[in-house]
Design an enzyme around this catalytic site. Sequence first.
Site, PDB file in Angstrom:
ATOM      1  N   GLN A  71      86.570 -16.826  47.847  1.00 42.45           N
ATOM      2  CA  GLN A  71      86.478 -15.814  46.604  1.00 42.45           C
ATOM      3  C   GLN A  71      84.818 -16.062  46.528  1.00 42.45           C
ATOM      4  O   GLN A  71      84.400 -16.132  45.197  1.00 42.45           O
ATOM      5  CB  GLN A  71      87.400 -16.296  45.526  1.00 42.45           C
ATOM      6  N   SER A  72      84.177 -16.379  47.345  1.00 45.21           N
ATOM      7  CA  SER A  72      82.569 -16.730  47.145  1.00 45.21           C
ATOM      8  C   SER A  72      81.763 -15.501  46.622  1.00 45.21           C
ATOM      9  O   SER A  72      81.716 -14.162  46.801  1.00 45.21           O
ATOM     10  CB  SER A  72      82.036 -16.916  48.520  1.00 45.21           C
ATOM     11  N   ASN A  73      81.131 -15.864  45.405  1.00 48.09           N
ATOM     12  CA  ASN A  73      80.255 -14.715  44.815  1.00 48.09           C
ATOM     13  C   ASN A  73      79.106 -14.570  45.788  1.00 48.09           C
ATOM     14  O   ASN A  73      78.253 -13.519  45.562  1.00 48.09           O
ATOM     15  CB  ASN A  73      79.665 -15.353  43.483  1.00 48.09           C
ATOM     16  N   CYS A  75      78.764 -14.677  48.818  1.00 49.85           N
ATOM     17  CA  CYS A  75      79.169 -13.758  50.003  1.00 49.85           C
ATOM     18  C   CYS A  75      79.158 -12.203  49.559  1.00 49.85           C
ATOM     19  O   CYS A  75      78.660 -11.190  50.185  1.00 49.85           O
ATOM     20  CB  CYS A  75      80.648 -14.192  50.718  1.00 49.85           C
TER      21      CYS A  75
END
Length: 321
Positions: A71-73, A75
């Site tokens: 859930q990387s912001n 990325c």
Amino acid sequence: MIPRLRFAHLPTPIETLPRLTEKLDGPRLLVKRDDQTGLAFGGNKTRKLEFLVAEAQAGGADTLITAGALQSNHCRQTAAAAAKFGFDCTLVLVGEPPVQESANLLLDDLFGAQIVWTDKAHRDKVLQTSFDSARVQGNKPYLVPYGGSNSTGAFGYAYAMDEFVSQGVKADWIVFASSSGGTQAGLVLGARLFDFSGKILGISVDEPQRDLQIRVAKMASETSGRLGSRIEFAADEVLVNADYAAPGYGVMTGAERAAIQLFAKSEGLLLDPVYTGWAAAGLLDLIHRGFFKKDETVLFWHTGGQPALFAEKYQNDLKRT
Ligand SMILES: Cc1ncc(COP(=O)(O)O)c(C=O)c1O
């Protein structure tokens, strides 16, 4: 000149938080809304990407490659910037492909990013392999560092400090979520360059205090060097509180849920479940323990991340009371 593209919505607003300030009986609380930087739901990575994507363009790259959590912001924002400026994008994500995509992962897909799955132990190797195979295929990949944090990305927050100082709002403290350190390195350097005399306190999300202090000092020094005259920052002058980092990355605690609910119910302000909710829980605990003087002004620098509120993982966590 350090190359920079201008696509963030700047300056981001500074708002007062009067109801929260009153409920907590001081200090005076403000928020700087970097969750409103404009690119694909905003967040702190937009400021870093103005410099990182400019560097990629200047070097003739055609593909952005980076890595992060499922859930990387970072990325999500990198994938959006890639789409906006006509790059291909490969994301190396740590985890397993879920049955149902949600939140940031769903958006990565929408931006057309190619996803490569890995586990934490193999992340760096898989990232390197993805970079090498893009080259073999005739592409020109540019490696966006983890969290957008290196001496290029940190410029985003050095100049954010310039912006803040120009807004003419006084703060005794700036408090925010710190992880890969680029935000803090930029702010620390910016404070020196643009004469901010308050204190800059990063609440560590996942890093031990000393590691983060060392990394931030090193990055701030390197970034300053690229402007012509290197400033040597010492780890000891970097303020990091890692007291709240124990439960681990992305784990929601009762204190964090309470902080997210308190900000939402008192100010209609949304925090995210991984970074800003965590930092806010730390901030509230520090306030309760009398760490700040009642007549001080504390600015909470909101770094974004709210799409993760809609991640399947947090749905039940957030509802509990
Ligand atoms: C919403 C949000 N806040 C804070 C951070 C931490 O910023 P930095 O990695 O620059 O320390 C991140 C990093 O991913 C983030 O996504």
